[in-house]
Design a protein around this motif. Sequence first.
Motif, PDB file in Angstrom:
ATOM      1  N   TYR A   1      -4.115   5.944  -3.232  1.00  0.00           N
ATOM      2  CA  TYR A   1      -4.088   7.218  -2.510  1.00  0.00           C
ATOM      3  C   TYR A   1      -3.339   7.071  -1.182  1.00  0.00           C
ATOM      4  O   TYR A   1      -2.520   7.912  -0.820  1.00  0.00           O
ATOM      5  N   LEU A   2      -3.591   5.968  -0.485  1.00  0.00           N
ATOM      6  CA  LEU A   2      -2.901   5.732   0.785  1.00  0.00           C
ATOM      7  C   LEU A   2      -1.429   5.464   0.557  1.00  0.00           C
ATOM      8  O   LEU A   2      -0.577   5.897   1.316  1.00  0.00           O
ATOM      9  N   ASN A   3      -1.136   4.729  -0.462  1.00  0.00           N
ATOM     10  CA  ASN A   3       0.216   4.221  -0.599  1.00  0.00           C
ATOM     11  C   ASN A   3       0.694   4.260  -2.042  1.00  0.00           C
ATOM     12  O   ASN A   3       0.741   3.240  -2.724  1.00  0.00           O
ATOM     13  N   PRO A   4       1.020   5.458  -2.538  1.00  0.00           N
ATOM     14  CA  PRO A   4       1.400   5.590  -3.948  1.00  0.00           C
ATOM     15  C   PRO A   4       2.612   4.727  -4.326  1.00  0.00           C
ATOM     16  O   PRO A   4       2.764   4.373  -5.485  1.00  0.00           O
ATOM     17  N   TYR A   5       3.450   4.384  -3.365  1.00  0.00           N
ATOM     18  CA  TYR A   5       4.652   3.614  -3.717  1.00  0.00           C
ATOM     19  C   TYR A   5       4.386   2.117  -3.838  1.00  0.00           C
ATOM     20  O   TYR A   5       5.291   1.346  -4.130  1.00  0.00           O
TER      21      TYR A   5
ATOM     22  N   ALA B   1       4.462   0.301  -7.955  1.00  0.00           N
ATOM     23  CA  ALA B   1       5.562  -0.355  -8.666  1.00  0.00           C
ATOM     24  C   ALA B   1       6.799  -0.351  -7.788  1.00  0.00           C
ATOM     25  O   ALA B   1       6.899   0.443  -6.852  1.00  0.00           O
TER      26      ALA B   1
ATOM     27  N   LEU C   1      -1.631  12.122  -8.901  1.00  0.00           N
ATOM     28  CA  LEU C   1      -1.153  11.706  -7.575  1.00  0.00           C
ATOM     29  C   LEU C   1       0.208  11.001  -7.698  1.00  0.00           C
ATOM     30  O   LEU C   1       1.144  11.267  -6.934  1.00  0.00           O
TER      31      LEU C   1
ATOM     32  N   HIS D   1       4.101  12.066  -6.431  1.00  0.00           N
ATOM     33  CA  HIS D   1       4.944  11.215  -5.589  1.00  0.00           C
ATOM     34  C   HIS D   1       6.188  10.714  -6.315  1.00  0.00           C
ATOM     35  O   HIS D   1       6.808   9.743  -5.884  1.00  0.00           O
TER      36      HIS D   1
ATOM     37  N   PRO E   1      11.227   1.757  -0.269  1.00  0.00           N
ATOM     38  CA  PRO E   1       9.998   2.009   0.502  1.00  0.00           C
ATOM     39  C   PRO E   1       8.757   1.390  -0.129  1.00  0.00           C
ATOM     40  O   PRO E   1       7.653   1.806   0.157  1.00  0.00           O
ATOM     41  N   PHE E   2       8.924   0.395  -0.976  1.00  0.00           N
ATOM     42  CA  PHE E   2       7.813  -0.055  -1.809  1.00  0.00           C
ATOM     43  C   PHE E   2       6.963  -1.157  -1.199  1.00  0.00           C
ATOM     44  O   PHE E   2       5.938  -1.525  -1.734  1.00  0.00           O
TER      45      PHE E   2
ATOM     46  N   ASP F   1      10.876  10.197  -2.777  1.00  0.00           N
ATOM     47  CA  ASP F   1      10.197   9.002  -3.284  1.00  0.00           C
ATOM     48  C   ASP F   1      11.016   7.744  -3.028  1.00  0.00           C
ATOM     49  O   ASP F   1      10.661   6.658  -3.448  1.00  0.00           O
TER      50      ASP F   1
ATOM     51  N   ILE G   1      -6.057  10.150   7.165  1.00  0.00           N
ATOM     52  CA  ILE G   1      -6.181   9.779   5.749  1.00  0.00           C
ATOM     53  C   ILE G   1      -6.957   8.480   5.548  1.00  0.00           C
ATOM     54  O   ILE G   1      -7.394   8.182   4.444  1.00  0.00           O
ATOM     55  N   SER G   2      -7.125   7.688   6.611  1.00  0.00           N
ATOM     56  CA  SER G   2      -7.725   6.370   6.402  1.00  0.00           C
ATOM     57  C   SER G   2      -8.423   5.879   7.658  1.00  0.00           C
ATOM     58  O   SER G   2      -7.971   6.138   8.773  1.00  0.00           O
TER      59      SER G   2
ATOM     60  N   THR H   1      -1.648  -0.305   8.630  1.00  0.00           N
ATOM     61  CA  THR H   1      -1.732   0.067   7.226  1.00  0.00           C
ATOM     62  C   THR H   1      -0.516   0.901   6.826  1.00  0.00           C
ATOM     63  O   THR H   1      -0.234   1.921   7.442  1.00  0.00           O
ATOM     64  N   TYR H   2       0.180   0.437   5.803  1.00  0.00           N
ATOM     65  CA  TYR H   2       1.375   1.147   5.333  1.00  0.00           C
ATOM     66  C   TYR H   2       0.927   2.314   4.465  1.00  0.00           C
ATOM     67  O   TYR H   2       0.321   2.120   3.423  1.00  0.00           O
ATOM     68  N   ILE H   3       1.211   3.530   4.926  1.00  0.00           N
ATOM     69  CA  ILE H   3       0.755   4.735   4.226  1.00  0.00           C
ATOM     70  C   ILE H   3       1.968   5.572   3.838  1.00  0.00           C
ATOM     71  O   ILE H   3       2.751   5.971   4.706  1.00  0.00           O
ATOM     72  N   THR H   4       2.113   5.833   2.549  1.00  0.00           N
ATOM     73  CA  THR H   4       3.249   6.654   2.109  1.00  0.00           C
ATOM     74  C   THR H   4       2.798   8.023   1.603  1.00  0.00           C
ATOM     75  O   THR H   4       3.627   8.841   1.259  1.00  0.00           O
ATOM     76  N   ASN H   5       1.496   8.238   1.552  1.00  0.00           N
ATOM     77  CA  ASN H   5       0.993   9.561   1.186  1.00  0.00           C
ATOM     78  C   ASN H   5       1.096  10.467   2.416  1.00  0.00           C
ATOM     79  O   ASN H   5       0.479  10.187   3.447  1.00  0.00           O
TER      80      ASN H   5
END
Lengths: 193, 591
Positions: free
Chosen positions: A148-152, A155, A178, A182, B230-231, B391, B491-492, B499-503
């Motif tokens: 949820y925090l970091n969908p990327y 993969a 989700l 994204h 961005p992964f 994305d 969010i957290s 913390t790396y957050i992409t949402n």
Amino acid sequence: MLEGKITRFEAARQVHDALLNIRKEPDEEKWQCALDLKDIYDCNKCVANVAQSYVKGIITPGAEDEFRGTDIISEKEKKEILERLFDESKRQRPCSPAEVITYKYISYEEALMLKEKGARFIDVRTPDLYEEKYNELNFVNIPYSAIYLNPYSVAESTDKDVVLRCNKGYLSTVTAKLLIEHGYKKVYVFVAQ
Amino acid sequence: MNYRIKTSNEAPVEVIGKEYMHKAFADGCSLAKKINGHLPTMGWNSWNAFGTGNNEALTKAMCEKLVELGLDKLGYRYVVLDDGCYDNNRADKKIKNNEERFPGGFRALADYIHSKGLKFGMYNDVGSKLCSGLEVGTCGYEDIDARSYVDWDIDFLKVDNCYYLWDNATFSNAENARYTFAPCIKSVRLKNSTEEIILSGRDAVILGTIATLTEDGVITGLGTFDGTGPFHSPCKDESSEAIFSFEAQEAGEYDLYITYATGKEEGVGEWLQVFVNDADGYAYDALLKPTAGKEIFTEEKLTTLTLKKGANSIKLMNHRRQENTLQSYAAMFYALKEYSDKDIFLSICEWGKTNPQEWGYKVGNSWRILNDITFNVGHDGDPGGAQWTSDYTNSITSQYNKAVIMDEYAGLEKGWNDPDMLVVGMNGITVTQMQTHMVMWCMMNAPLMLGLDLRNVKRNDDIYKIIANADLIALNQDTLGIQAKRIFTTISDEAPDKTYITNNDRVDVLYKPLANGDFALSFINVSDKEFSGVKVFVENKDADSEYIIKDLITKSTLNHKGNEFVCEKLAPYDSYTIRVSKNVGREDYKI
């Protein structure tokens, strides 16, 4: 142009350059359908080159859904590309209205096939509920809260096949939605018990 | 001492000094002759506005507009020619201007730019060609090119990473990954006339997060993450090393044998580095003989090591992805130093690929953290387009989400994280999104490089108000030089600063201390929804502190008591950015 032994990425760069500087054709603003090419981000900085030469119908995919940018381009293909570059009537634009992407439920057999293709298998339960089952599919435990925090983080690319599982399938489907939100295009929910 | 590095297109340069080794990345020391203490660069760069279609007349028009709009007075002084300004080939080994587009030559243009009180920046690439394909990359030509750049009186050089020979960069041979990853390692054997020590992959301690131990006891993935996309988190995903600890019965020389299998892809390569005990240099640092495949193992004797009696350790690794790139940039850096005393800024543009936040400060004034912010660059008559979210890296939030947790990598004694150039003025984004983009970049001490056709800007139009907001620029250029820290996110609960957050479904709160004792707070709505009642508490000994708050967008002020700060309502994509000053005996700060 397109001289010597060159990769398809290199050809895309030269085609895009010719489009802008010789043909004086502005970029297509809507190139999102080029994201159907699952390796579009592989060349990193030349995304625009690949996208424009593809959406304008000049360079066709090297394989189904794949640009195959590191392949060497054949002489026959070079000739066709140059024809399409300089004669708009020969171009076949690939973009159709965007299709709605959704996730798919899969069986054990389908999961095995996806494993062969290099899919990523993720168990989305919290670590205390996680159980070792179907170890041959190489499930990795990434709880939903982390996704949820970091969908990327799921993969290396949003084009990768991603298989999700949990206990009954509820948390997997929430995660699947989700991920699709994204940009993930191939999300599966594994339902075998 | 001679600092020069000679690169070639035959092989990566040897690691020529301790300062270039991975283990020196954390020592905080910039390379000799680098001058620190600069605030983020501000100016205009041709790329987002005109792509490869920039020319002399356009560049001069931009200079005039910078001065006419008073943007120069606000700090926008660097005028940078990006890709596309050179002739396709070298002439007599030298790079030269594209005569059609820059008929007057670069020195005359530099003189023109300097006559306006502005600074002149140019562009090149550490590979064999530029990203546009022009065959004038600096690899092997640093010396000649530095002389040209000094003749052209440049103040700034942006250096790209396409066609790089020693990594699998854009347009590079994908098989260059063989230089940047170690082979798969199955076992290590040490042998002398009386003793044989055999260690398997399972005996190793694996540091970092990229390498893994397979079920068969093989160590794979020894190398560095590719940070172009961005992964990966810039704070958590780390290079790996495999450490084998063991006892030797006697001091002396042992032959080192490794059982390995090679590949030429991300994760499995051919280059191995061996490090013994606490030595200064590598005991081995070269390609291994390729095997027939990444599952086909062979044993080779690599070298002879000198071990101590008792406890020893051997590290196997490959940090060449970072070391090669650092040395390529350093080669250009020292070549410029050789011919000029001027403090020419080096803008590292390897797209975050080799995690330059770990080494960029040694040689550069800034380092890009990701691939480009847009792939829809403009040309004369078309502003190009940008996105709020995507994305991949091509959006404002993709760049922001990574840069916002990188504050501890930046500083006056290092340099700045570069989330790429501003996209203010491009199509595809709203005025609110542009405003928040400017806020983000100012709070994060990012270089502020305009990327629009300034002829379209009028004093006091929406775009002007965004890019010429002196209060926001004052945050970016504040002499304390501290990138804002994310102190809260909706969010957290866990470590918002790391913390790396992409949402993007969230509001962040950024805190930035300032030189005069004030601080700035920015509530940033990254999402497409309205948020209300977001509050933060700022630590302060004095619980009853009285403050004056200035809204840096609307310019309104109000008095405030206590250390809790609330943002009542925040529209989608909007921000609430305030400068907070103590309201006691303060004369140096006028509202």
